[in-house]
Scaffold this motif. Structure first.
Motif, PDB file in Angstrom:
ATOM      1  N   ILE A   1       0.838  -1.199   0.000  1.00 31.98           N
ATOM      2  CA  ILE A   1       0.000   0.000   0.000  1.00 31.98           C
ATOM      3  C   ILE A   1       0.872   1.249   0.000  1.00 31.98           C
ATOM      4  N   ARG A   2       0.304   2.273  -0.507  1.00 35.00           N
ATOM      5  CA  ARG A   2       1.026   3.552  -0.490  1.00 35.00           C
ATOM      6  C   ARG A   2       0.717   4.276   0.805  1.00 35.00           C
ATOM      7  N   VAL A   3       1.699   4.919   1.318  1.00 41.05           N
ATOM      8  CA  VAL A   3       1.416   5.743   2.487  1.00 41.05           C
ATOM      9  C   VAL A   3       1.670   7.201   2.113  1.00 41.05           C
ATOM     10  N   PRO A   4       0.841   8.052   2.630  1.00 40.61           N
ATOM     11  CA  PRO A   4       1.032   9.484   2.327  1.00 40.61           C
ATOM     12  C   PRO A   4       2.250  10.031   3.058  1.00 40.61           C
TER      13      PRO A   4
ATOM     14  N   GLU B   1     -15.901   0.011  12.137  1.00 38.71           N
ATOM     15  CA  GLU B   1     -16.395  -0.018  13.508  1.00 38.71           C
ATOM     16  C   GLU B   1     -15.367   0.461  14.533  1.00 38.71           C
ATOM     17  N   VAL B   2     -14.136   0.365  14.164  1.00 37.62           N
ATOM     18  CA  VAL B   2     -13.086   0.623  15.148  1.00 37.62           C
ATOM     19  C   VAL B   2     -12.911   2.110  15.423  1.00 37.62           C
ATOM     20  N   SER B   3     -13.520   2.525  16.458  1.00 29.47           N
ATOM     21  CA  SER B   3     -13.464   3.954  16.753  1.00 29.47           C
ATOM     22  C   SER B   3     -12.038   4.386  17.098  1.00 29.47           C
ATOM     23  N   LYS B   4     -11.330   3.495  17.725  1.00 21.88           N
ATOM     24  CA  LYS B   4      -9.955   3.801  18.107  1.00 21.88           C
ATOM     25  C   LYS B   4      -9.134   4.227  16.896  1.00 21.88           C
ATOM     26  N   ILE B   5      -9.307   3.423  15.822  1.00 22.50           N
ATOM     27  CA  ILE B   5      -8.540   3.724  14.627  1.00 22.50           C
ATOM     28  C   ILE B   5      -8.916   5.082  14.071  1.00 22.50           C
ATOM     29  N   LYS B   6     -10.184   5.334  14.087  1.00 22.52           N
ATOM     30  CA  LYS B   6     -10.649   6.620  13.571  1.00 22.52           C
ATOM     31  C   LYS B   6      -9.963   7.774  14.280  1.00 22.52           C
ATOM     32  N   GLU B   7      -9.847   7.627  15.567  1.00 24.78           N
ATOM     33  CA  GLU B   7      -9.165   8.666  16.339  1.00 24.78           C
ATOM     34  C   GLU B   7      -7.756   8.899  15.830  1.00 24.78           C
ATOM     35  N   VAL B   8      -7.029   7.776  15.746  1.00 24.03           N
ATOM     36  CA  VAL B   8      -5.641   7.876  15.319  1.00 24.03           C
ATOM     37  C   VAL B   8      -5.533   8.541  13.956  1.00 24.03           C
ATOM     38  N   PHE B   9      -6.522   8.235  13.127  1.00 26.88           N
ATOM     39  CA  PHE B   9      -6.446   8.714  11.760  1.00 26.88           C
ATOM     40  C   PHE B   9      -7.078  10.088  11.560  1.00 26.88           C
ATOM     41  N   ALA B  10      -7.565  10.616  12.632  1.00 27.36           N
ATOM     42  CA  ALA B  10      -8.305  11.869  12.525  1.00 27.36           C
ATOM     43  C   ALA B  10      -7.568  12.864  11.636  1.00 27.36           C
ATOM     44  N   ARG B  11      -6.285  12.924  11.832  1.00 29.52           N
ATOM     45  CA  ARG B  11      -5.524  13.934  11.091  1.00 29.52           C
ATOM     46  C   ARG B  11      -5.117  13.432   9.704  1.00 29.52           C
ATOM     47  N   ASN B  12      -5.507  12.210   9.359  1.00 28.94           N
ATOM     48  CA  ASN B  12      -5.094  11.719   8.044  1.00 28.94           C
ATOM     49  C   ASN B  12      -6.150  10.801   7.433  1.00 28.94           C
ATOM     50  N   GLN B  13      -7.248  11.436   7.109  1.00 28.21           N
ATOM     51  CA  GLN B  13      -8.408  10.684   6.678  1.00 28.21           C
ATOM     52  C   GLN B  13      -8.156   9.909   5.383  1.00 28.21           C
ATOM     53  N   LYS B  14      -7.339  10.469   4.531  1.00 26.98           N
ATOM     54  CA  LYS B  14      -7.090   9.849   3.225  1.00 26.98           C
ATOM     55  C   LYS B  14      -6.422   8.476   3.392  1.00 26.98           C
ATOM     56  N   PHE B  15      -5.447   8.441   4.240  1.00 32.57           N
ATOM     57  CA  PHE B  15      -4.738   7.195   4.462  1.00 32.57           C
ATOM     58  C   PHE B  15      -5.672   6.164   5.061  1.00 32.57           C
ATOM     59  N   PHE B  16      -6.514   6.619   5.924  1.00 30.56           N
ATOM     60  CA  PHE B  16      -7.477   5.714   6.529  1.00 30.56           C
ATOM     61  C   PHE B  16      -8.344   5.068   5.452  1.00 30.56           C
ATOM     62  N   ASN B  17      -8.828   5.885   4.543  1.00 35.60           N
ATOM     63  CA  ASN B  17      -9.667   5.366   3.466  1.00 35.60           C
ATOM     64  C   ASN B  17      -8.916   4.333   2.634  1.00 35.60           C
ATOM     65  N   SER B  18      -7.681   4.656   2.346  1.00 32.16           N
ATOM     66  CA  SER B  18      -6.866   3.751   1.568  1.00 32.16           C
ATOM     67  C   SER B  18      -6.706   2.412   2.292  1.00 32.16           C
ATOM     68  N   LEU B  19      -6.514   2.496   3.572  1.00 32.11           N
ATOM     69  CA  LEU B  19      -6.336   1.284   4.364  1.00 32.11           C
ATOM     70  C   LEU B  19      -7.617   0.448   4.369  1.00 32.11           C
ATOM     71  N   VAL B  20      -8.724   1.147   4.461  1.00 29.06           N
ATOM     72  CA  VAL B  20     -10.008   0.447   4.407  1.00 29.06           C
ATOM     73  C   VAL B  20     -10.130  -0.297   3.080  1.00 29.06           C
ATOM     74  N   ASP B  21      -9.748   0.408   2.020  1.00 26.61           N
ATOM     75  CA  ASP B  21      -9.771  -0.223   0.701  1.00 26.61           C
ATOM     76  C   ASP B  21      -8.977  -1.518   0.691  1.00 26.61           C
TER      77      ASP B  21
ATOM     78  N   ASN C   1       3.424   1.471  13.323  1.00 24.43           N
ATOM     79  CA  ASN C   1       3.454   0.531  14.449  1.00 24.43           C
ATOM     80  C   ASN C   1       2.235   0.687  15.344  1.00 24.43           C
ATOM     81  N   LYS C   2       1.912   1.927  15.576  1.00 22.29           N
ATOM     82  CA  LYS C   2       0.759   2.223  16.418  1.00 22.29           C
ATOM     83  C   LYS C   2      -0.504   1.619  15.820  1.00 22.29           C
ATOM     84  N   VAL C   3      -0.655   1.848  14.522  1.00 25.07           N
ATOM     85  CA  VAL C   3      -1.826   1.289  13.839  1.00 25.07           C
ATOM     86  C   VAL C   3      -1.804  -0.228  13.899  1.00 25.07           C
ATOM     87  N   SER C   4      -0.614  -0.795  13.641  1.00 24.80           N
ATOM     88  CA  SER C   4      -0.486  -2.250  13.689  1.00 24.80           C
ATOM     89  C   SER C   4      -0.963  -2.783  15.026  1.00 24.80           C
ATOM     90  N   ASN C   5      -0.548  -2.126  16.072  1.00 20.42           N
ATOM     91  CA  ASN C   5      -0.927  -2.589  17.414  1.00 20.42           C
ATOM     92  C   ASN C   5      -2.435  -2.559  17.613  1.00 20.42           C
TER      93      ASN C   5
END
Lengths: 343, 343
Positions: free
Chosen positions: A164-167, A198-218, A176-180
Motif C-alpha cells: 500500500i502507499r502511504v502518504p 467499527e473501530v473507533s480507536k482507529i478513527k481517532e488515530v487517523f483523525a488527522r489523516n483521513q485519506k490514508f485511513f480510506n486507503s487502508l479500508v480499501d 506501528n501504532k496502527v499495527s498494534n
DNA sequence: GTTAGCACTCTCCTTTATTGAGTGCTAAAA
DNA sequence: TTTTAGCACTCAATAAAGGAGAGTGCTAAC
C-alpha cells in the motif's frame, strides 16, 4: 437377479475395454479379448442382465454396451485395483516439491500443472481457504518513504501481503501504532469478521489523516474480497481435446466455458472437504453441467488442518485406478511439503 | 495497374462484409449491399484486378473473394476509420480501474480478462518486465519469530516480495544488517546482475548461520527465475470457439496448445515494445503458428518507461477498427492507472 | 468503359445404397 | 438348466450419386 462372479468379470472386462477404446463394447469383443471361457452368446445374455440391473447402457439397439454411472461406481468401489505410481511419475512429483521457496499460490498453481501433465486430464486446485483461518498477526511494515506492506499472518501460517502507499508524513512509529491497534482488535478473528469502520480507536488515530485511513479500508476490504474470490487454478485445459468424447466442438466448448466459471469449480472442490480421495461419477455430481464428467479430488492440509482441495476432471470414462492413485499421492505430497515448509 | 478510388471502395466493402459474415464475398453481394452505382459485372472486373494486385484471394474458382494479408494491411493503414469506444465499454474499463489497491499481478490479470470480455477475442498480457528495471531498495522485514519478508523495490516502483523462513536466533538487527549489505551491493543493478555467492561480505556475516544463507540464496535465485519465467496472462481462451474459422476441432486444438506455449507468447508480445498500438496481420507474424491469426498489441508504461505489453489474438478476419480502438484505450488506461498508483 | 447474358466450375446438401458391427431370439447341444 | 450356434433384424457410419446454388470469366452489345 444375482450379481455373481461371472457377471462381475464381464462388467470389469467391459469397463476396462471401454476406458481404453471409448467405443461401445460388444459381446464378441469380450469373448475374444478377455478369456472368460464362454461363448459370445452367453456373454450376450449376461450383458443383457447387467443392463437390466442398471450397470450397462446401450447407446442404440445395434451397438455394444457402455458402462453406466452405476457401473462405474461399482467398478471404483469394488472391482478396480488401485495401482501405485510408477517411478517416473513419483520422481516427477518429487522434483516439483524440491524447490524450497515458493509463494504459496505458486505451489498450488504448479501442483495443478503437474497434475494435468501426469494424468492428461484437466486439473483444478483450490487455493488455501483463508475463510477457515483466523488472524494471528497483522503488521504494517514501512518499506520506503512511499510504500508500506500490510502483512497478515494467519493461524495456519499462511501469509497474505499487499503493498500500500502511504502518504507523506507517516512514519514507522505511526504504522506501528496502527499495527498494534489492528492486532488488539482482530487477533483470533477470521477474515470475514473484519469490519474496519467499527473501530473507533482507529478513527481517532487517523483523525488527522483521513485519506490514508480510506486507503487502508480499501486494502482490507480488498483482502476480504480476495478471500471470497474463490481462487481456483487450472491446468491442462487443452487436454480435453485429446479425448474422443470431446471431439464434438460443441461439447468441447461448453466444457471450456464451464471451466471459466470459477464459482462452480470452487463449489465442486469445496464440497469435498473430508480428508482423502473422493470420486464423483457423472450424475453423482451435484451440478448438471458435470453430469458427463467424473471428478476425482483429494484434500491437502497443513499439519492436521485441511486447507483446500485439488482435483482432476475427465470424462466418466476415466482411468479411475490411475486417477485415484495420482490424486492420493499428490494430496499427500503437497500436504507434507506445506507442513514441512510452513507447519 | 492503378488502385483508384473505386477499387478502394470495393476492397473496403469486401473486407467489411467478410469481417461480419466470414463468408467469401461475391460480386453480386457487393453490388447489392453496398451502393456503388455499378453493376456486378463491373465489380467482377475490379475484383479480378484486385486479386491480381494481391489484395484479394479466391478459396476456389467458383467462390467469392476473401481479403489477403496485404488487403487487410491496406485496410488497417489507410481505409478503416478507428472508432472510439462506446460509453458502455469505456465505463466498463473505468470500473476495472476503480479499485485503488491491487497487487500488480492482479491488475495485469484483470486487464487481460476485461480485454477478452470486451473484444470477444483471446487476450494476452505480459507481466511487467523486471529484467528492464533496476533495484532501488532491498529490505528484509521481520514479521514474527518464524518468518521474514524479502521486499525488493525497483526503479519503476514495482515491488517483488517473498516470504522466507528465518531460523531461530536471528533478530531484527541481524536482518537489518543483511539488508544494508544487500543494498550497498545491489542498488542500481538489474535482477540479472545479482550474484549472491560473490559477496564475500555476506559470507562473513553468515559465517555462523550457513543454513539461513543458503535459504536466502534460494530465495534470490528464485526471484531471478521468476524474472525469466516470462509471465504471461491469458483471458478468454474459450472465445476462439465462437469464431467460424475455428469450428474445426483440429484448428481450435492447435490454437489452444499454442496459447500454452508461454515462451512463444512472450516473444510475440515482447517484440512490440515500441510505444503505442501495433497490428500484426497473418503471415506478418514472425511465427508460423500465428500465420492465420492477427495480433493487436499495445504497450503499457509507468511514467515514461514502457513496462510491458497487452494484446489480443484473433483470426486475420478481425474487427480491426474496434480492436485498435480498444487496445489504444486500454493501454492508456492501464498506464495511467499504474502511474497514478506507483508513479 | 460498362453491362447483360451465358456457359462453366466447384462446394454443399440431400438422397440412396451398402457395409458391418452388434443384438435378440430360437432351437439344439451339453 | 445352462450354454451355444445360427439367423434375422436393427441401426450408425460411409460412400456414391445427383441436384441446387453461388459465383466466376468471357464475349458481345451498349
Amino acid at each position: 437377479m444375482k450379481l455373481d462372479a461371472r457377471k462381475l468379470k464381464i462388467l470389469q472386462a467391459i469397463i476396462n475395454d471401454y476406458i481404453i477404446t471409448a467405443e461401445p463394447v460388444g459381446s464378441r469383443t469380450v469373448a475374444k479379448k478377455y478369456d472368460l471361457g464362454v461363448s459370445s452368446a452367453t456373454i450376450r445374455n449376461e450383458m443383457s442382465d447387467l443392463e437390466e440391473m442398471g450397470y450397462l447402457e446401450q447407446p442404440h439397439t445395434s451397438a455394444g454396451r457402455v458402462p453406466s454411472d452405476k457401473g462405474y461406481r461399482l467398478y471404483v468401489d469394488k472391482l478396480m485395483k488401485v495401482r501405485s505410481l510408477n517411478d517416473q511419475e513419483a520422481e516427477y512429483i518429487k522434483e516439483l516439491y524440491k524447490t524450497k521457496i515458493m509463494q504459496l499460490e505458486q505451489v498450488i498453481f504448479n501442483t495443478a500443472k503437474v497434475l494435468s501433465e501426469i494424468t492428461n486430464y484437466t486439473s483444478v486446485a483450490l487455493a488455501p481457504q483463508l475463510s477457515k483461518v483466523t488472524i494471528r498477526h497483522i503488521q504494517l511494515v514501512p518499506i520506503d518513504k512511499e510504500f508500506a506492506l500490510l502483512v497478515v499472518v494467519t493461524s495456519s501460517g499462511i501469509l497474505k501481503d499487499t503493498v500500500i502507499r502511504v502518504p507523506d508524513g507517516i512514519d514507522g512509529d505511526f504504522l506501528n501504532k496502527v499495527s498494534n491497534i489492528l492486532n488488539d482488535k482482530y487477533r483470533g478473528k477470521t477474515f470475514s469478521e473484519i469490519d474496519l469502520k467499527e473501530v473507533s480507536k482507529i478513527k481517532e488515530v487517523f483523525a488527522r489523516n483521513q485519506k490514508f485511513f480510506n486507503s487502508l479500508v480499501d486494502v482490507l476490504t480488498h483482502s476480504l474480497r480476495a478471500v471470497q474470490d474463490k481462487e481456483v487454478y487450472l491446468g491442462g485445459t487443452a487436454n480435453i481435446f485429446k479425448l474422443p468424447e470431446f471431439q464434438d466442438i460443441f461439447k468441447a466448448r461448453s466444457f471450456l466455458s464451464l471451466l471459466e466459471e470459477k464459482d462452480l469449480l470452487y463449489d465442486v472442490l469445496a464440497s469435498s472437504q473430508d480428508d482423502g480421495v473422493k470420486v464423483s461419477i457423472g450424475a453423482e455430481n451435484h451440478y448438471d453441467e458435470f453430469k458427463e464428467c467424473s471428478i476425482v479430488t483429494a484434500t491437502y492440509s497443513l499439519g492436521d488442518r485441511v486447507l483446500g482441495a485439488i482435483g482432476i476432471i475427465g470424462p466418466t470414462r476415466m482411468e479411475y485406478s490411475r486417477a485415484v492413485a495420482v490424486m492420493d499421492h499428490m494430496g499427500k505430497a503437497l500436504s507434507s511439503y506445506l507442513t514441512k515448509l510452513y507447519g
